[in-house]
Design an enzyme around this catalytic site. Structure first.
Site, PDB file in Angstrom:
ATOM      1  N   HIS A 162       0.862  -1.170   0.000  1.00  0.00           N
ATOM      2  CA  HIS A 162       0.000   0.000   0.000  1.00  0.00           C
ATOM      3  C   HIS A 162       0.899   1.219   0.000  1.00  0.00           C
ATOM      4  O   HIS A 162       1.693   1.414   0.923  1.00  0.00           O
ATOM      5  CB  HIS A 162      -0.917   0.002   1.227  1.00  0.00           C
ATOM      6  CG  HIS A 162      -1.818   1.193   1.263  1.00  0.00           C
ATOM      7  ND1 HIS A 162      -3.083   1.180   0.713  1.00  0.00           N
ATOM      8  CD2 HIS A 162      -1.636   2.445   1.730  1.00  0.00           C
ATOM      9  CE1 HIS A 162      -3.642   2.366   0.872  1.00  0.00           C
ATOM     10  NE2 HIS A 162      -2.781   3.163   1.478  1.00  0.00           N
ATOM     11  N   CYS A 163       0.793   2.014  -1.027  1.00  0.00           N
ATOM     12  CA  CYS A 163       1.692   3.154  -1.153  1.00  0.00           C
ATOM     13  C   CYS A 163       1.010   4.404  -0.614  1.00  0.00           C
ATOM     14  O   CYS A 163      -0.018   4.838  -1.145  1.00  0.00           O
ATOM     15  CB  CYS A 163       2.046   3.366  -2.619  1.00  0.00           C
ATOM     16  SG  CYS A 163       3.227   4.696  -2.857  1.00  0.00           S
ATOM     17  N   PRO A 164       1.556   5.012   0.425  1.00  0.00           N
ATOM     18  CA  PRO A 164       0.924   6.222   0.954  1.00  0.00           C
ATOM     19  C   PRO A 164       1.085   7.421   0.029  1.00  0.00           C
ATOM     20  O   PRO A 164       0.277   8.349   0.080  1.00  0.00           O
ATOM     21  CB  PRO A 164       1.641   6.448   2.285  1.00  0.00           C
ATOM     22  CG  PRO A 164       2.933   5.729   2.160  1.00  0.00           C
ATOM     23  CD  PRO A 164       2.717   4.608   1.205  1.00  0.00           C
ATOM     24  N   ASN A 192      -1.636   6.974  -2.098  1.00  0.00           N
ATOM     25  CA  ASN A 192      -2.824   6.651  -1.325  1.00  0.00           C
ATOM     26  C   ASN A 192      -3.640   5.550  -1.983  1.00  0.00           C
ATOM     27  O   ASN A 192      -4.852   5.639  -2.130  1.00  0.00           O
ATOM     28  CB  ASN A 192      -3.696   7.893  -1.131  1.00  0.00           C
ATOM     29  CG  ASN A 192      -4.783   7.647  -0.092  1.00  0.00           C
ATOM     30  OD1 ASN A 192      -4.613   6.857   0.824  1.00  0.00           O
ATOM     31  ND2 ASN A 192      -5.913   8.310  -0.261  1.00  0.00           N
ATOM     32  N   ASN A 193      -2.932   4.516  -2.386  1.00  0.00           N
ATOM     33  CA  ASN A 193      -3.620   3.426  -3.069  1.00  0.00           C
ATOM     34  C   ASN A 193      -2.801   2.166  -2.889  1.00  0.00           C
ATOM     35  O   ASN A 193      -1.587   2.223  -2.670  1.00  0.00           O
ATOM     36  CB  ASN A 193      -3.768   3.751  -4.563  1.00  0.00           C
ATOM     37  CG  ASN A 193      -4.794   2.871  -5.230  1.00  0.00           C
ATOM     38  OD1 ASN A 193      -5.561   2.163  -4.585  1.00  0.00           O
ATOM     39  ND2 ASN A 193      -4.812   2.893  -6.550  1.00  0.00           N
TER      40      ASN A 193
END
Lengths: 158, 728
Positions: B148-150, B153-154
């Site tokens: 999950h890549c902040p 945000n996805n």
């Protein structure tokens, strides 16, 4: 005649969902989309083994075709990159095209083969491509002998 | 028309077809806003202040080149942010045919010869496909979950990994461009550094330089991952550290798969075309196969094998229950065509690589198979209930139910006691523990005593026990899940507790290890391990009945919240329920406890007096110590049914006495147990909190028991991959 009428009306809605069988994915070759061709025992009495296996094998072939990495998919990717992916607004990807073919195929199989046997195949796409869901329908009939009532209503319907 | 799946608040998740609404969390948008601001802001400043000079001093191609790279970066950034990563829709209710507490937490599949474990996702209600993981931030299972890549945000998954990877590459290139050409500008304006243009250029250079190190590092990391065919999740959790990656196809094929494969479809937010096909009876049926004909013949009462007994017992069941005032129990979860040698099908299916085809149980009321005409006439529900007795090892339950209709081989008697007893107990649990407990116990006791225990009483009080007892013998085949769901749901808290109740009973025989042990053994961290270690979640549920019946209802609720992975919970449960376990003479669930007990401490020899149920895993010492004793109380052992003559009630009373002595002996031994369980619980609780990063924090408990069957152990394969070793 009144009885016939009654049975005909019943006949219209006399098939009800009895059970569902789920054909799982076959992961033996990796995460490419394949479904097991193993014949579920619940369908033993409902459909010929060969018909079922042919259906699943055809579906597997379709999915393999969709996921094939070849010239077309490469060109699609290049085109998408060069247009900043705006091409996706206009064009249908290869996978989507094959999915449409699959949906049509499933519809056709349902109409020709499965529905007459009281079965329905659900497109695995609706389940996230995890299972092929086969719904098994039974004659609802009256509370008495189901087969008896269904045969009676069947004969009157016909 | 294909397009981006909806972005918006969800941060890239398309219109959720079956996902619950999530609360709006502004803190989630800080990193992505910062990233967007830096990217767009810095580049805009660069274009405004530096590029005019570059185009006239060097060439006008340079700003165009920088602009192209920047647009490419932006496009990939948007795709990575807004595209559905490959979210699986929640499974429908009817797909969840396995009871929460009955089905195993893990299912194994073989991928290119390597055993891969699929974990049950309690939120999404399915077994996660390989490489799929549940993202706790997005609360979705994502296909080919990377991370999950902040910054976007996805989640990064199957569908948008390519865009994420290209975003990283293009961003690195863009940063290098900006820094490089900014440096050129600054070097040419060394004397005019106080001008705003130079100052801005230097500021942009600082930002670029600052971000270069992490971005380039991440890019290099992902280049390695792509070349090796791994996801970030797999790399970080060390899944393939010591082993082989079954998902790799070679470096070039991996790269082409990431970059050149066709865009995968999304599963959420699709138009569902209404079912246009009409299903109308009469239905075509294939001609009867030989197996079906044979089953029909056997249905006449000739007891040759289990299959015939199954269908027959269902008829008996119906008749015996016709006088019951109680409502029939929920029909058995799996509807099978009567008379079919289901056990064989199950067994053969279990021996193959693929997990057995599960069937749903919810739509039972309408089921009226033509073969059951005689039963369908009077009480369809009862017939169905009778069907519930049908199971690969059916005899246990059936014979216990109808002592007066005994036409089955007496060797089946042994199973009856256990089944009835267990059923009673389980029913008690299912129904809400308190009131059910005593009656259940009574049923158990009576079952233990007579061997022909009607369990009529227990049966009527706990109709679900019928199903449950069979479930006891074959964990996944029986599911009173439908009725059990609600009471169980009240017991458990959300999420993790659901998984904790995934009973471990049915482990695929592919592993070769029957091991009820494994049920007791918590899972270890590496997921791609041999099957022997596979079984992590144990059947806490199985423990419940005994706990409840023995008057320890407190066992049920407190342990539920502790469950991230079942092992710690199981240990605690075992510790608490051991005593209750021993009290029941003929408890199917006593066996796992006993097995565990033996593993932990030397089992008292009299334990073998307890009638064994088919799913008792016998350890070497157990079986050896039990074998001679079983001869005296042979009927109580299901494994013995094929070997020994039926026993009359007196031996059962004897065995009961033995079990009581065993309880006495084992009593003091149990005291230290809870502490051990508590320790385990602590570890489990810590480990259980995580969800997205898989399996690293799973607590590891020693596998106390060996799964080596001793002499005189018979393997019985059940539905759904459960294999039991029954001491003979």
């Amino acid at each position: 005649m009144a009885t016939e009428f009654h049975n005909l009306q019943e006949l219209r809605h006399s098939a009800s969902l009895a059970n569902k069988v789920f054909v799982q994915r076959d992961y033996s070759e990796g995460t490419t989309c394949r479904f097991q061709t193993k014949f579920p025992s619940e369908l033993e009495s409902r459909i010929e083994r060969k018909l079922f296996e042919d259906t699943v094998k055809t579906l597997n072939n379709y999915y393999a075709e969709a996921e094939k990495i070849g010239g077309q998919s490469y060109l699609e990717g290049c085109l998408a990159c060069s247009t900043a992916y705006l091409i996706f607004l206009c064009m249908e990807t290869r996978y989507e095209k094959v999915l449409k073919k699959i949906a049509k195929y499933i519809q056709e199989q349902n109409e020709k083969i499965f529905a007459p046997r009281g079965l329905l195949i659900t497109d695995p796409l609706e389940r996230g491509m995890r299972v092929i869901e086969i719904s098994i329908y039974e004659d609802r009939g009256s509370s008495g002998s189901s087969s008896g009532s269904s045969s009676v209503s069947g004969s009157t319907a016909r | 028309m294909p397009g981006f799946s909806g972005g918006g608040v969800g941060g890239g998740v398309g219109v959720p077809a079956s996902a619950p609404p999530r609360p709006f969390r502004p803190s989630r948008y800080v990193p992505v806003s910062a990233a967007t601001t830096f990217l767009v802001g810095s580049t805009t400043l660069f274009f405004c202040f530096t590029c005019p000079w570059l185009s006239e001093y060097l060439s006008s191609v340079i700003p165009i080149y920088i602009a192209v790279i920047f647009l490419f970066t932006l496009a990939n950034f948007c795709m990575a942010t807004f595209m559905d990563p490959g979210v699986f829709p929640r499974a429908e209710e009817d797909e969840d045919k396995e009871d929460d507490f009955r089905a195993p937490l893990y299912k194994t599949v073989e991928i290119k010869g390597i055993q891969v474990r699929m974990k049950w996702c309690s939120t999404c209600r399915f077994y996660r496909p390989p490489r799929c993981s549940h993202c706790s931030v997005c609360d979705n299972c994502v296909e080919d979950f990377d991370h999950h890549c902040p910054w976007v945000n996805n989640c990064i998954g199957r569908r948008n990994y390519r865009y994420f990877f290209l975003f990283l590459i293009s961003l690195t290139t863009h940063i290098i461009n900006v820094f490089g050409f900014g440096l050129v500008y600054v070097l040419h304006h060394r004397q005019q550094l106080d001008t705003p243009h130079a100052a801005v250029t230097m500021a942009v250079m600082c930002v670029a330089g600052l971000f270069f190190v992490p971005v380039a590092g991440l890019t290099g990391f992902h280049m390695v991952l792509v070349a090796r065919g791994r996801t970030t999740n797999e790399q970080v959790t060390g899944k393939f550290r010591g082993g082989v990656n079954p998902f790799t196809n070679g470096c070039s094929k991996n790269i082409s798969h990431v970059l050149c494969s066709s865009q995968a479809p999304r599963y959420m937010g699709r138009w569902r075309s209404p079912q246009a096909v009409d299903v109308q009876p009469p239905f075509l049926r294939p001609s009867l196969t030989e197996a079906q004909l044979e089953a029909k013949v056997l249905d006449n009462g000739i007891q040759n094998d289990r299959h015939s007994t199954r269908s027959k017992s269902s008829l008996d069941q119906m008749e015996s229950q016709s006088a019951d005032a109680e409502p029939p129990p929920p029909p058995k979860p799996e509807l099978r065509y009567h008379g079919l040698p289901r056990a064989d099908t199950e067994e053969s299916s279990l021996l193959t690589d693929a997990p057995p085809t599960p069937s749903m149980y919810k739509y039972r009321p309408a089921f009226n198979s033509p073969g059951r005409n005689h039963t369908a006439l009077t009480h369809p529900n009862k017939m169905i209930r009778g069907e519930s007795l049908d199971s690969p090892s059916p005899t246990i339950l059936q014979s216990s139910r109808q002592p007066s209709y005994r036409s089955e081989p007496s060797s089946l008697d042994g199973t009856t006691v256990v089944g009835g007893g267990v059923g009673g107990r389980r029913g008690g649990v299912e129904r809400g523990e308190g009131p059910g407990g005593p009656s259940g116990t009574a049923g158990v006791m009576s079952g233990g005593m007579s061997g022909y225990s009607l369990t009529g009483r227990s049966y009527t009080s706990y109709p679900s026990s019928l199903v449950l007892s069979t479930g006891g013998s074959r964990s996944s085949s029986l599911r009173s899940a439908h009725t059990a769901h609600n009471p169980l749901a009240t017991l458990q808290s959300e999420g993790t507790t659901d998984t904790s109740y995934k009973s471990l009973a049915n482990q695929t025989p592919r592993n070769g290890s029957l091991s009820y042990d494994s049920l007791l053994t918590p899972s270890e961290s590496p997921e791609f391990e041999s099957a022997a270690h596979e079984l992590s979640p144990q059947k806490p549920r199985a423990l419940f009945p005994s706990a409840t019946i023995t008057g320890q209802p407190e066992v049920v609720s407190p342990s539920s919240p502790l469950q991230g992975y079942t092992s710690p919970f199981l240990s605690a449960q075992i510790a608490q329920q051991r005593e209750g376990q021993l009290l029941q003479g003929s408890a199917t669930f006593s066996s796992p406890h006993r097995a565990y007990l033996r593993a932990v401490s030397p089992p008292p020899p009299s334990s073998s007096g307890l009638p064994e149920t088919q799913h008792l895993l016998q350890h070497n010492q157990d079986s050896s110590s039990r074998a001679p004793r079983n001869l005296s109380s042979s009927s109580s052992s299901p494994g013995a049914r094929s070997l020994e003559p039926p026993v009359s009630p007196p031996p059962r009373g004897l065995s009961l006495g033995k079990s009581q002595t065993y309880i006495g002996e084992a009593g003091p031994q149990h005291k230290p147990r809870p502490t051990g369980g508590g320790i385990v619980l602590g570890g489990g609780g810590a480990g259980g909190g995580q969800q997205a990063p898989q399996s690293t924090s799973r607590p590891v408990l020693a596998n106390h028991t060996t799964s080596k069957p001793g002499g005189g152990v018979k393997k019985v394969t059940g539905v759904g991959g459960t294999t039991y070793e029954i001491s003979v």
